[in-house]
Scaffold this motif. Structure first.
Motif, PDB file in Angstrom:
ATOM      1  N   SER A 272      74.216  78.630 132.163  1.00 38.87           N
ATOM      2  CA  SER A 272      74.938  79.855 131.815  1.00 38.87           C
ATOM      3  C   SER A 272      76.148  80.006 132.733  1.00 38.87           C
ATOM      4  N   LYS A 274      76.805  82.602 134.526  1.00 38.48           N
ATOM      5  CA  LYS A 274      76.330  83.188 135.782  1.00 38.48           C
ATOM      6  C   LYS A 274      75.778  82.116 136.719  1.00 38.48           C
ATOM      7  N   ARG A 275      75.043  81.158 136.165  1.00 39.52           N
ATOM      8  CA  ARG A 275      74.447  80.113 136.998  1.00 39.52           C
ATOM      9  C   ARG A 275      75.536  79.255 137.644  1.00 39.52           C
ATOM     10  N   LEU A 277      78.634  80.170 138.252  1.00 37.67           N
ATOM     11  CA  LEU A 277      79.332  80.996 139.244  1.00 37.67           C
ATOM     12  C   LEU A 277      78.538  81.039 140.548  1.00 37.67           C
ATOM     13  N   ASN A 278      77.214  81.139 140.441  1.00 43.82           N
ATOM     14  CA  ASN A 278      76.378  81.107 141.646  1.00 43.82           C
ATOM     15  C   ASN A 278      76.445  79.742 142.320  1.00 43.82           C
ATOM     16  N   THR A 284      80.133  88.005 141.737  1.00 39.43           N
ATOM     17  CA  THR A 284      80.461  88.598 140.441  1.00 39.43           C
ATOM     18  C   THR A 284      79.978  90.039 140.358  1.00 39.43           C
ATOM     19  N   LEU A 287      79.298  91.273 134.550  1.00 41.21           N
ATOM     20  CA  LEU A 287      79.459  90.239 133.541  1.00 41.21           C
ATOM     21  C   LEU A 287      79.225  90.867 132.163  1.00 41.21           C
ATOM     22  N   HIS A 288      79.662  90.187 131.122  1.00 37.75           N
ATOM     23  CA  HIS A 288      79.626  90.670 129.733  1.00 37.75           C
ATOM     24  C   HIS A 288      80.652  91.761 129.488  1.00 37.75           C
ATOM     25  N   ASP A 293      84.764  88.422 132.323  1.00 40.93           N
ATOM     26  CA  ASP A 293      84.271  87.074 132.018  1.00 40.93           C
ATOM     27  C   ASP A 293      85.409  86.074 131.902  1.00 40.93           C
ATOM     28  N   TYR A 296      86.432  85.344 135.532  1.00 36.90           N
ATOM     29  CA  TYR A 296      85.445  84.525 136.226  1.00 36.90           C
ATOM     30  C   TYR A 296      85.412  83.095 135.681  1.00 36.90           C
ATOM     31  N   THR A 297      85.573  82.949 134.378  1.00 38.90           N
ATOM     32  CA  THR A 297      85.553  81.603 133.794  1.00 38.90           C
ATOM     33  C   THR A 297      86.726  80.779 134.286  1.00 38.90           C
ATOM     34  N   GLU A 332      67.061  82.739 137.826  1.00 41.30           N
ATOM     35  CA  GLU A 332      67.474  83.510 136.645  1.00 41.30           C
ATOM     36  C   GLU A 332      66.273  83.992 135.848  1.00 41.30           C
TER      37      GLU A 332
END
Length: 361
Positions: A272, A274-275, A277-278, A284, A287-288, A293, A296-297, A332
């Motif tokens: 994902s 989020k994963r 980014l971590n 962050t 998100l959403h 997003d 961050y992407t 997660e």
């Protein structure tokens, strides 16, 4: 660093973006005629780095093949062993070597070409990056509720600038303003943290996004043709589908830099956003939200391709990254279970309150 034009106080503006084109006068003065100038030293450094990484990934392949041969030999030996040995013992012996997916990213493979192209162009600062993210209503995914756009244009960044300048935009569709997520996807529509959200009718949002597409993804003169361009996203094909469904015209020959495809090609993994980014230690919030997003992407893409960051975070250590992604996946799942348990507890509490209320009446 994020530039949001003249919108600076983090509030929601209605119909504020209708004169977007006029805002670019001072910011864009002269950049349309900036020619890309190759940096021979940087090209040599990138070549040297990619050669080392390719060699390291090939070493992983060799070790995997050797481990596979050892496992086959061990299984053969197990079959030829004394018949009196227990079958359970034989199975335990033959499965003692852990199985991992075979690396697919090394020189000569199409996966390597995908990753090499992204790393090379981003480190040489020769590609304009246009990142887009769309959010849809969770109960009817045909309805788009938000569009986020973040842009990194090397022409707007000084040659030796330490902190990249990126432009971020968050558009909320006025017709879908009252449609809220929250049951299956977090509702973060009002939580854009890189500027101000703009509430506009869908037709006006389409016009604004089309203006940005035409400005950044389509060259208009000889100088602009010296730069490359890429459409960025995490699973970008889905975002392209939504944009085209809204009649936003995208250039057919533009490159696609997909962070999900990058990770799948390099590490044989589909994490994902989020994963990842971590994994890259990118903090962050909210998100959403389509604007967040998209920012961050794009930040993730720059981090995963920047040579210094890759070395610091050990992103060229194939086995380390795969193990780390597995660890983050478990985290997660644990977080999702806690959230689900909390939601169920609240639901039970609400149900009990309704029962008590109806009993009193």
């Amino acid at each position: 660093m994020t530039d949001t034009g003249d919108r600076t106080d983090g509030t929601l503006y209605k119909d504020k973006g209708k004169k977007l084109g006029a805002q670019f006068g001072s910011h864009f003065s002269g950049i349309d005629h900036n020619v890309y100038m190759p940096d021979k030293l940087a090209e040599k450094l990138v070549d040297h780095y990619l050669t080392d990484v390719g060699r390291g990934f090939k070493d992983v392949l060799v070790s995997q093949k050797q481990a596979k041969e050892d496992q086959i030999a061990l299984q053969t030996l197990s079959l030829d062993s004394d018949e009196s040995s227990s079958s359970d013992e034989s199975e335990a012996t033959s499965s003692s070597i852990p199985i991992e997916p075979e690396i697919r990213c090394y020189p000569g493979r199409p996966e390597w070409k995908i990753c090499e192209n992204m790393i090379r162009n981003i480190n040489l600062r020769k590609v304009i990056l246009f990142c887009v993210d769309l959010e849809a209503y969770e109960r009817n995914t045909k309805i788009v509720t938000e569009i986020g756009v973040t842009i990194y244009d090397p022409r707007e960044n000084l040659a030796h600038s330490v902190l990249p300048l990126m432009r971020s935009y968050h558009y909320c569709i006025e017709e879908a303003w009252d449609l809220r997520n929250g049951r299956f996807v977090d509702d973060a529509k009002e939580s854009f943290i890189f500027g101000d959200s703009i509430l506009m009718p869908l037709d006006d949002v389409v016009n604004e996004v089309q203006f940005l597409v035409d400005k950044y993804l389509i060259p208009h003169n000889k100088e602009e043709h010296t730069w490359k361009r890429a459409l960025v996203g995490h699973g970008v094909e889905g975002d392209i589908y939504w944009l085209e469904s809204l009649n936003i015209n995208l250039p057919k020959n533009v490159q696609r830099f997909d962070t999900l495809e990058f990770c799948d090609s390099m590490y044989s993994n589909h994490p994902s956003l989020k994963r990842l980014l971590n994994l890259c230690h990118i903090p962050t919030a909210y998100l959403h939200n389509a604007g967040n997003d998209s920012y961050y992407t794009l930040q993730l893409l720059l981090s995963m391709c920047d040579i210094g960051t890759r070395i610091k975070l050990r992103l060229d250590d194939w086995r380390y990254v795969r193990a780390k992604l597995d660890e983050l996946y478990e985290q997660e799942q644990a977080e999702k279970q806690l959230k689900r348990a909390s939601r169920n507890k609240q639901s039970d509490k609400n149900r009990a309150n309704r029962i008590r209320s109806s009993a009193r009446n």
